[in-house]
Write a protein that holds these residues in place. Structure first.
Motif, PDB file in Angstrom:
ATOM      1  N   LEU A 229       0.836  -1.204   0.000  1.00 33.60           N
ATOM      2  CA  LEU A 229       0.000   0.000   0.000  1.00 33.60           C
ATOM      3  C   LEU A 229       0.872   1.256   0.000  1.00 33.60           C
ATOM      4  O   LEU A 229       0.560   2.239  -0.680  1.00 33.60           O
ATOM      5  N   SER A 230       1.989   1.215   0.734  1.00 32.03           N
ATOM      6  CA  SER A 230       2.929   2.339   0.742  1.00 32.03           C
ATOM      7  C   SER A 230       3.525   2.537  -0.649  1.00 32.03           C
ATOM      8  O   SER A 230       3.625   3.658  -1.151  1.00 32.03           O
TER       9      SER A 230
ATOM     10  N   ALA B 283       8.138  -1.572   9.985  1.00 27.43           N
ATOM     11  CA  ALA B 283       9.219  -0.952   9.202  1.00 27.43           C
ATOM     12  C   ALA B 283       8.884   0.484   8.828  1.00 27.43           C
ATOM     13  O   ALA B 283       7.721   0.818   8.575  1.00 27.43           O
ATOM     14  N   ALA B 284       9.915   1.342   8.815  1.00 24.25           N
ATOM     15  CA  ALA B 284       9.736   2.736   8.395  1.00 24.25           C
ATOM     16  C   ALA B 284       9.547   2.774   6.877  1.00 24.25           C
ATOM     17  O   ALA B 284      10.408   2.321   6.125  1.00 24.25           O
ATOM     18  N   LEU B 285       8.379   3.280   6.448  1.00 22.57           N
ATOM     19  CA  LEU B 285       8.045   3.332   5.027  1.00 22.57           C
ATOM     20  C   LEU B 285       7.363   4.661   4.720  1.00 22.57           C
ATOM     21  O   LEU B 285       6.721   5.251   5.598  1.00 22.57           O
ATOM     22  N   PRO B 286       7.451   5.136   3.473  1.00 20.24           N
ATOM     23  CA  PRO B 286       6.766   6.375   3.102  1.00 20.24           C
ATOM     24  C   PRO B 286       5.253   6.262   3.322  1.00 20.24           C
ATOM     25  O   PRO B 286       4.653   5.224   3.034  1.00 20.24           O
ATOM     26  N   ASN B 287       4.665   7.305   3.856  1.00 24.13           N
ATOM     27  CA  ASN B 287       3.199   7.407   4.054  1.00 24.13           C
ATOM     28  C   ASN B 287       2.647   6.403   5.060  1.00 24.13           C
ATOM     29  O   ASN B 287       1.439   6.158   5.081  1.00 24.13           O
ATOM     30  N   VAL B 288       3.510   5.799   5.878  1.00 18.97           N
ATOM     31  CA  VAL B 288       3.048   4.831   6.873  1.00 18.97           C
ATOM     32  C   VAL B 288       3.249   5.390   8.280  1.00 18.97           C
ATOM     33  O   VAL B 288       4.345   5.829   8.627  1.00 18.97           O
ATOM     34  N   THR B 289       2.177   5.376   9.069  1.00 16.96           N
ATOM     35  CA  THR B 289       2.226   5.852  10.451  1.00 16.96           C
ATOM     36  C   THR B 289       2.047   4.674  11.403  1.00 16.96           C
ATOM     37  O   THR B 289       0.921   4.165  11.567  1.00 16.96           O
ATOM     38  N   PRO B 290       3.133   4.183  12.038  1.00 16.05           N
ATOM     39  CA  PRO B 290       2.997   3.106  13.016  1.00 16.05           C
ATOM     40  C   PRO B 290       2.166   3.581  14.212  1.00 16.05           C
ATOM     41  O   PRO B 290       2.389   4.685  14.732  1.00 16.05           O
TER      42      PRO B 290
END
Length: 203
Positions: A20-21, A38-45
């Motif tokens: 999805l990112s 994992a740190a990914l663009p447009n993803v907010t843990p």
């Protein structure tokens, strides 16, 4: 789109979040331990508990789509369905299991003699989850069953879709990687083709 994924640190959930990112969606990635995401663009843990219906509904609210990618034995389908309805999301997608797929007319995989005993309780609960969804009048749901073997592996983009029957390849093997399953799920979000239905993905 704004998409919330519960169980985003799991093997399927992490691949779904990644896919999805990759496609530019804004993802709220929910897990008990968000530091594992994992740190990914447009993803907010985001920290969340799938057994907390009210809390999950709040986390899902405001999103276009909610996805639950959690073990059936570690969750309560009534609470998940309740959270999806309470959140007012437009669509709710469930990472399903293969046990409820048919290997012959009226014969579910989970009932066959060779079905691994250690997965039986999980598969039976997944089948019950699907039955509950099929009774829902107000929720716009989709239940996506992987093939019998749901495994780590490459993202090929080459797979088949089915409905209620177990898929198998030319060698009789029924399998799909988490990465290719994630493609099928993301495709369904972007181009809805199975509203209030179950479908399956495999090679």
């Amino acid at each position: 789109m704004e998409i919330a994924v519960a169980g985003a640190s799991g093997r399927a959930g992490s691949e779904i979040t990644k896919e999805l990112s990759r496609r530019g969606h804004s993802v709220t990635a929910i897990a008990r331990n968000p530091e594992k995401i994992a740190a990914l663009p447009n993803v907010t843990p985001t920290k969340g508990d799938v057994l907390d219906q009210a809390g999950l509904a709040k986390l899902w609210a405001g999103h276009d789509v909610a996805v639950s990618s959690v073990h059936f034995l570690a969750s309560d389908p009534l609470k998940l369905i309740g959270a999806a309805k309470d959140s007012k999301v437009s669509r709710y997608l469930v990472v399903g299991g293969a046990g409820s797929l048919e290997v012959a007319p009226g014969v579910k995989l989970v009932t066959t003699p060779g079905f691994p005993a250690q997965y039986k309780a999980e598969a039976e609960k997944g089948s019950a989850f699907l039955d509950l969804l099929r009774q829902e009048k107000d929720l716009n749901w989709t239940f996506i069953s992987p093939s019998a073997l749901f495994v780590e592996g490459e993202r090929t983009g080459k797979f088949r879709l089915g409905t209620d029957q177990l898929l198998a390849d030319a060698n009789g093997k029924s399998w799909i990687t988490f990465a290719d399953y994630a493609i099928a799920l993301a495709d369904e979000i972007e181009r809805p083709a199975h509203l209030r239905q179950r479908f399956t993905v495999g090679y």
